[in-house]
Design a protein around this motif. Structure first.
Motif, short mmCIF file in Angstrom:
data_model
loop_
_atom_site.label_atom_id
_atom_site.label_comp_id
_atom_site.label_asym_id
_atom_site.label_seq_id
_atom_site.Cartn_x
_atom_site.Cartn_y
_atom_site.Cartn_z
N ASP A 303 37.79 -29.01 23.64
CA ASP A 303 36.69 -29.76 23.01
C ASP A 303 35.59 -30.13 24.02
O ASP A 303 34.92 -31.13 23.88
N CYS A 304 35.43 -29.30 25.06
CA CYS A 304 34.43 -29.62 26.08
C CYS A 304 33.00 -29.37 25.58
O CYS A 304 32.04 -29.88 26.13
N LYS A 305 32.88 -28.53 24.56
CA LYS A 305 31.59 -28.23 23.90
C LYS A 305 30.63 -27.39 24.75
O LYS A 305 29.46 -27.27 24.42
N TYR A 306 31.11 -26.82 25.86
CA TYR A 306 30.21 -26.00 26.67
C TYR A 306 29.72 -24.78 25.90
O TYR A 306 28.68 -24.21 26.22
N CYS A 307 30.48 -24.35 24.91
CA CYS A 307 30.12 -23.15 24.16
C CYS A 307 28.94 -23.39 23.21
O CYS A 307 28.37 -22.45 22.66
N LEU A 308 28.60 -24.65 22.98
CA LEU A 308 27.56 -24.96 21.99
C LEU A 308 26.18 -24.95 22.65
O LEU A 308 26.06 -25.23 23.84
#
Ligand code: SF4
Ligand code: SF4
Length: 387
Positions: A303-308
């Protein structure tokens, strides 16, 4: 015969039952969440009251607004308002101007048929809602409402990451705070770090979701087998509750009970609620249970959200989290219903395999492949083992 346990709570040091009644999941007479089955719910409240539960936690939006009204009616008819403590919550997300503070509090007092709220929480604070109401002067307003007697003690409930929690804790001399916490969520949201930090500042702590919205109540076989190795004959629910009560930083936990059986079960568990009662082997068993649950989580997303942002605006970590949880907690049918309500152009099938997200993922997840699996299980009717 059970004996309710009490712990001191808040600035007033009132003696509060270790089990608080969460008034958000009363039984219903039909599918409409505002249609509370009053007969069954009266029985549940009556049983809790007679067995020493003295903390009743509601909120402006619970049951579409019907919870506060129902709780108010029950205690108005019952009498003995001064012997129980009512907690309710200010709907921070509905705030447009500073006039809303008085508007909602006065409406809540009327619905609850009372002149005062024992424990008033700023509801579900996250970074944005906190900054908004803070800048509109919620704290100076609340101090006036405490001075004129409408609020006795001020706290907040929380849903965001730890740094936001610390910022809010440091911003005011709160009486109490409420966090989501259970043996699976020790590093989620405020987590164990937040619990200990707030308690070290003298803030009394309320735990919500101790059985993760019921998800820890019916464990999968691997987890059930582990619980069965214990010397105690405790249910999975009892283990979850005792794990929370064991911690000295916790004043009380809230259980959102939906049946009289659950009330009886939770009241019986409260009979054994002591701090420091779990042995080393109990703690190591809980760790094994946590590992077993986590082993069922198939996508290693943190859930680090780096992909967003995703090229087509798919909420990648949200879909992965939902997929993992459905497998871990056996909630596939419920999750498929939730998934069906996600806009079609934001579902996993909308992935165009551009691979941009994959270059940013520290876990090296082949995200586009995983999207195919998510789609096959959530929309294609496949089982987890088939993908
Ligand atoms: S590969 Fe799929 S999920 Fe990743 S950014 Fe592209 S469209 Fe979004
Ligand atoms: S970058 Fe990878 S680990 Fe982080 S949220 Fe996205 S998929 Fe999950």
């Amino acid at each position: 015969m059970t004996t309710m346990k009490y712990r001191t709570f808040g600035k007033s040091k009132n003696k509060i039952s270790v089990l608080g009644f969460g008034c958000m999941r009363f039984p219903l007479i039909d599918e409409d969440s505002s249609h509370i089955d009053e007969e069954k719910s009266n029985e549940m409240l009556d049983y809790a009251l007679k067995n020493g539960v003295n903390y009743y936690d509601t909120a402006y939006p619970y049951h579409g607004g019907a919870s506060e009204k129902f709780v108010g009616k029950f205690f108005a008819e019952q009498g003995g308002r001064e012997k129980i403590y009512i907690a309710t919550k200010y709907p921070s997300w509905l705030t447009k101007t500073a006039d809303d503070f008085d508007h909602y509090l006065n409406e809540q007092l009327e619905k609850l048929q009372t002149d005062y709220i024992d424990y008033y929480l700023l509801h579900a604070l996250n970074h944005d809602s906190w900054v908004k109401i803070r800048d509109l002067g919620v704290l100076s307003w609340a101090e006036k409402a405490m001075a004129d007697g409408r609020i006795r003690e001020l706290g907040f409930s929380f849903h965001d990451k730890y740094p936001v929690f610390e910022e809010i804790v440091d911003a005011y001399d709160w009486s109490f705070a409420q966090i989501q916490y259970n043996y699976m969520d020790i590093e989620e949201q405020a987590g164990i770090k937040g619990l200990q930090y707030a308690a070290s500042k003298g803030i009394s702590m309320v735990v919500m979701e101790p059985i993760r919205g019921g998800r820890l109540a019916n464990p999968p076989k691997g987890v059930a087998d582990l619980w069965a190795t214990s010397r105690k004959e405790s249910s999975a629910v009892d283990w979850a509750l005792q794990w929370v009560w064991d911690q000295v930083e916790v004043s009380l936990l809230l259980s959102g009970m939906s049946t009289l059986e659950q009330v009886k079960e939770n009241v019986a568990s409260a009979d054994n609620a002591e701090t420091g009662q779990l042995s080393e082997s109990d703690h190591s068993l809980v760790e094994k249970v946590r590992d077993e649950y986590n082993s069922l989580s198939t996508i290693p997303c943190t859930d680090c959200k780096y992909c967003l942002p995703c090229t087509v605006e798919i909420n990648i970590p949200r879909l992965f989290g939902m997929f993992n949880e459905a497998r871990m907690y056996g909630t596939l049918e419920e999750t498929r219903k939730w998934y069906a309500r996600v806009d079609e152009d934001k579902q996993a099938a909308a992935c165009i395999d551009c691979d941009i997200c994959e270059t940013k993922c520290p876990q090296h997840i082949i995200i586009s492949d995983m999207m195919l699996k998510v789609d096959a299980v959530m929309a294609g009717g496949k089982s987890f083992d088939e993908v």
